[in-house]
Motif scaffolding. Structure first.
Motif: not given
Length: 352
Positions: A305-308, A285-294
């Protein structure tokens, strides 16, 4: 505080009961807005009777309080029961999805079981947080609703001038800034943040870690940063009030928490157009935009580190005001919803 700033204080006032010291709190702002602050003993095995006595005394002396809205769940079944004994309307509010692990977590889970039956109304910052604290049956009842953590969307809009000013003030010009906002407590996973950043720093010699907040584990985290040879690349700011500007200064937001309800910091980061990498233990529910990745919490610091670095790769910072409002996270709208609920509850209980 976002709600308190936006309610109509001519009609409704918040006063606060706390069980901790006021250091780095909002005490000055609360008093400036007309609020009062009361202290009760911290709840624990040795302070149960003092805790109960303090709550009884407070409610006897202050009949003006009609609603007790509880945000501290570990002792909510006790102070809300006391409030009901004194004829007050009681509201429980869930902000998390776990009590952690170990003996203390077992005790907390047992203490919080009666909350769903004690409180007149049940609120949660997300449905996941509601189900976790109150159970699946309770969240289907009429006395339950979700009240999303809210913010002033326009205050968090990204601006180049805000970014330049914040970076200059912190000496971050030309640096790649990984940011985190959170109290230094076990759930926030600061030790793992340091491990992740160590791997990032090996890949990017301009990387800096910006840690905003304070708490019991800050000193341990500072020691850990020194041990890893990162003393000059990890900046501890303490508690800050200029969060919108600091978010503008960041290039990516990191939150590898062990669990969360619905962290407002992630909504704020998205409001600033900032890429966010979160642990997969945090509610979707925290993801309200494509800016978030889990990302899986059981992955290595190297993989994180690679993901970030991948997530931070050259994105423009969009204006997210409309998205924040449409998702229901604007504090002005949420404050009015809460205010309407309070008056509706008062009216309903007058008729009983």
């Amino acid at each position: 505080m976002n709600l308190y700033r936006n309610i109509d204080r001519e009609k409704l006032q918040f006063d606060f009961v706390i069980c901790n010291e006021e250091k780095d709190s909002f005490a000055d702002e609360i008093r400036a807005l007309g609020g009062r602050i009361y202290k009760v003993p911290r709840f624990g095995p040795r302070t149960v009777f003092r805790f109960v006595k303090a709550w009884n005394a407070l409610l006897r002396e202050h009949g003006e309080y009609k609603i007790i809205h509880g945000h501290l769940r570990s002792s909510a079944s006790i102070y809300l029961r006391i409030a009901k004994k004194h004829g007050r309307i009681t509201v429980a509010h869930s902000h998390s999805t776990s009590s952690g692990k170990g003996f203390s977590a077992v005790v907390k889970n047992l203490l919080q079981l009666p909350i769903r039956r004690t409180a007149d109304y049940l609120i949660a910052c997300s449905n996941d947080a509601g189900i976790w604290l109150y159970g699946k049956k309770a969240v289907k009842k009429d006395n339950y609703f979700v009240l999303k953590n809210a913010l002033d969307a326009k205050a968090f809009v990204y601006g180049e001038e805000k970014r330049r000013s914040a970076r200059h003030a912190l000496g971050l010009e030309g640096r790649f800034v990984v940011g985190h906002i959170g109290t230094f407590i076990p759930v926030k996973n600061h030790a793992f943040i340091i491990d992740i950043f160590k791997q990032i720093s090996k890949r990017n010699n301009k990387a800096v870690l910006l840690l905003i907040g304070d708490g019991a584990l800050r000193e341990d985290t500072e020691t850990l940063a020194r041990t890893h040879g990162l003393k000059d690349r990890v900046l501890f700011t303490g508690v800050r009030r200029d969060i919108p500007e600091l978010l503008c200064a960041m290039d990516v937001f990191l939150l590898p928490s062990k669990w969360e309800g619905l962290p407002l910091t992630v909504v704020e980061a998205q409001a600033s157009g900032l890429p966010c990498v979160l642990s997969d233990t945090i509610s979707e529910e925290t993801k309200i935009s494509p800016l978030v990745s889990f990302f899986p919490l059981n992955e290595s610091a190297d993989a994180w580190a690679e993901k970030i670095l991948e997530a931070a790769g050259g994105l423009e910072r969009p204006d997210m005001r409309d998205a924040i409002r449409e998702a229901g996270y604007d504090s002005a709208d949420t404050a009015m919803r809460l205010q309407a609920f309070y008056f509706s509850a008062l009216d309903k209980h007058k008729k009983l």
